[in-house]
Design an enzyme around this catalytic site. Structure first.
Site, PDB file in Angstrom:
ATOM      1  N   ASP A 188     -14.198 -44.100  24.378  1.00  0.00           N
ATOM      2  CA  ASP A 188     -15.389 -43.528  25.016  1.00  0.00           C
ATOM      3  C   ASP A 188     -15.448 -43.958  26.491  1.00  0.00           C
ATOM      4  O   ASP A 188     -15.796 -43.166  27.365  1.00  0.00           O
ATOM      5  CB  ASP A 188     -16.645 -44.008  24.274  1.00  0.00           C
ATOM      6  CG  ASP A 188     -16.501 -43.814  22.776  1.00  0.00           C
ATOM      7  OD1 ASP A 188     -16.487 -42.666  22.329  1.00  0.00           O
ATOM      8  OD2 ASP A 188     -16.336 -44.822  22.059  1.00  0.00           O
TER       9      ASP A 188
ATOM     10  N   HIS B 105     -20.489 -46.470  18.385  1.00  0.00           N
ATOM     11  CA  HIS B 105     -19.427 -45.473  18.567  1.00  0.00           C
ATOM     12  C   HIS B 105     -19.796 -44.254  17.722  1.00  0.00           C
ATOM     13  O   HIS B 105     -19.337 -44.088  16.590  1.00  0.00           O
ATOM     14  CB  HIS B 105     -18.064 -46.021  18.157  1.00  0.00           C
ATOM     15  CG  HIS B 105     -17.012 -44.946  18.126  1.00  0.00           C
ATOM     16  ND1 HIS B 105     -16.555 -44.330  19.266  1.00  0.00           N
ATOM     17  CD2 HIS B 105     -16.375 -44.349  17.104  1.00  0.00           C
ATOM     18  CE1 HIS B 105     -15.675 -43.400  18.933  1.00  0.00           C
ATOM     19  NE2 HIS B 105     -15.543 -43.389  17.616  1.00  0.00           N
TER      20      HIS B 105
END
Ligand code: NAX
Length: 328
Positions: free
Chosen positions: A158, A186
Site C-alpha cells: 500500500d 490492510h
C-alpha cells in the site's frame, strides 16, 4: 562465506510465493554473499505443487541456495528459522462471512504462532496472508516466548502504491517522493496519508495543487488498488506484493533512509490514538538491526483523524471477532 540463514515461507505453492521464492533464493533479498536455506510450507493438498516449485529451484542452480526443506507441518518447518514470511492464508470462499474468514484464518495463525516458539532467537516475522493485521495479532498472542516487536503485518505494498500515485500525478520519479504513510488496517479502510509526504523535500500539497484529487482520488485509488488489479488481471496482485515483501525485509536488514520512513503494521503502543493491542500500520523508522520505532509527534489534522478513527474501528471490530483465540 557467512553462515546460512533459514527463511520460512508459508503458502509456498501459491502465486505470491512464486514471485518471491526465486528472488530470495537468487540472493536479491539477503545479499549475494548470504547463503539461505528455504523452509517452504504448504497445506497437504498443495504439497505436490510445492514439489514442483522445489524442482524448479534445483534447476536454477542458485549459488546462494544451500538447502530446501518442504513441509506441511509448521512445528517441523519453523524449527530454527530466522525469518518467517507468513504468506499462506485461507481465501474467502463462496457465502463466507467476514467472521467465518477471520475464524478460519484464526486457526491457522494460532497454530503458526505457537510453532514460532521453535524459531531462532533472532526471529523476525512478516504476516502477509489476509486479513493480515488480525492474523498477525493472533500469531503474536499465541507465540508466548517471541518478543512482540518481531511481528509485522505487511502494508508496504500500500505504501509503494501511494508513492507511485503521488509520483505519477506530480510527474516526478518515484524516489523523489518521501514520507508517505499508510495508517491502520490492510483493507479498504486503510488511510493513505499525503499530509506529511514530500516531493523533492517540498510538502506534497505545495506541489500537487489539486486538493480534490489528493483528498479523494488519491486515497480511494490506493485503498481500492487490490480490487482494481483483480478486475484487470482476473487474479490478485502477486508480483507487486512479492516485491513489497522484499522491500520490507530489506528495510528491516538495511534500515530506512535518514529523514524518511516506511509503513508497516506493528503492535500499537497507543500512539496517535490507535488503541494498544491492535496491529496497525504506522510510519516507522528502522535501524537495520531489526529494531523499529513509530515516528512520533506528527500533526494529525481533523481530516486525518476521521480517516484514522474509521480504520481503528474496523481493526477493533476484527479483534472482537477473534477475542477467544487471543490469550494474554
Ligand atoms: P494463493 O491462493 O495463490 O496462495 C495461497 C497459498 O497459501 C495456497 O497455495 C494455499 O494452499 C496456501 N495455504 C493456505 N493455508 C495455508 C496454511 N495453513 N499453511 C500454509 N499454506 C497455506 O494466494 P496469493 O495470491 O499467493 O496470496 C497469498 C495471501 O496474501 C492471501 O491471503 C492474500 O490475500 C494476501 N495478500 C496480502 C497482501 C498484503 O499487502 N498484505 C497483498 C497481496 C495479497 O493479496
Amino acid at each position: 562465506m557467512k553462515q546460512p540463514i533459514r527463511i520460512a515461507i508459508t503458502g509456498a505453492a501459491g502465486q505470491l510465493a512464486y514471485s518471491l521464492i526465486f528472488r530470495i533464493a537468487a540472493g536479491d533479498v539477503y545479499g549475494a554473499d548470504q547463503p539461505v536455506i528455504l523452509h517452504l510450507v504448504e497445506i497437504t493438498p498443495a504439497m505436490k505443487a510445492l514439489d514442483g516449485v522445489a524442482m524448479e529451484l534445483d534447476d536454477c542452480a542458485f549459488p546462494t541456495l544451500k538447502g530446501i526443506k518442504i513441509s506441511d507441518n509448521v512445528d517441523e518447518a519453523f524449527d530454527g528459522i530466522n525469518h518467517a514470511l507468513l504468506v499462506g492464508a485461507r481465501p474467502r470462499g463462496p457465502g463466507m462471512e467476514r467472521k467465518d474468514l477471520l475464524t478460519a484464518n484464526g486457526k491457522i495463525f494460532v497454530e503458526q504462532g505457537r510453532a514460532l516458539e521453535r524459531a531462532a532467537s533472532d526471529i523476525q516475522i512478516l504476516v502477509v496472508g489476509n486479513p493480515a493485521n488480525t492474523n498477525c495479532l493472533i500469531a503474536l498472542h499465541n507465540a508466548k516466548s517471541v518478543p512482540r516487536d518481531r511481528f509485522h503485518a505487511m502494508t508496504r505494498l500500500d505504501h509503494n502504491r501511494a508513492k507511485a500515485q503521488l509520483a505519477k500525478k506530480a510527474g516526478v520519479d518515484v524516489e523523489q517522493v518521501t514520507n508517505v504513510t499508510i495508517w491502520g488496517n490492510h483493507s479498504a479502510t486503510q488511510y493513505p496519508d499525503f499530509s506529511h509526504a514530500k516531493i523533492n523535500g517540498k510538502p506534497v500539497p505545495e506541489v500537487i495543487l489539486d486538493k480534490n484529487w489528493l483528498e479523494k482520488d488519491f486515497i480511494t485509488t490506493v485503498q481500492k488498488r487490490g480490487t482494481a488489479i483483480i478486475q484487470a488481471r482476473g487474479v490478485s496482485s502477486a508480483a507487486s506484493a512479492a516485491n513489497a515483501v522484499i522491500d520490507h525485509v530489506k528495510s528491516l536488514i538495511h534500515g530506512t533512509p535518514k529523514g524518511d520512513w516506511v509503513s508497516t503494521s506493528v503492535l500499537s503502543d497507543g500512539s496517535y490514538g490507535v488503541h494498544e493491542d491492535l496491529v496497525s500500520s504506522f510510519p516507522v523508522t528502522m535501524d537495520g538491526n531489526g529494531h523499529w520505532k513509530i515516528v512520533s509527534d506528527l500533526d494529525i489534522t481533523p481530516f486525518s483523524r476521521e480517516k484514522l478513527d474509521a480504520t481503528i474501528s474496523e481493526m477493533e471490530g476484527e479483534k472482537l471477532m477473534v477475542k477467544d483465540i487471543l490469550p494474554d
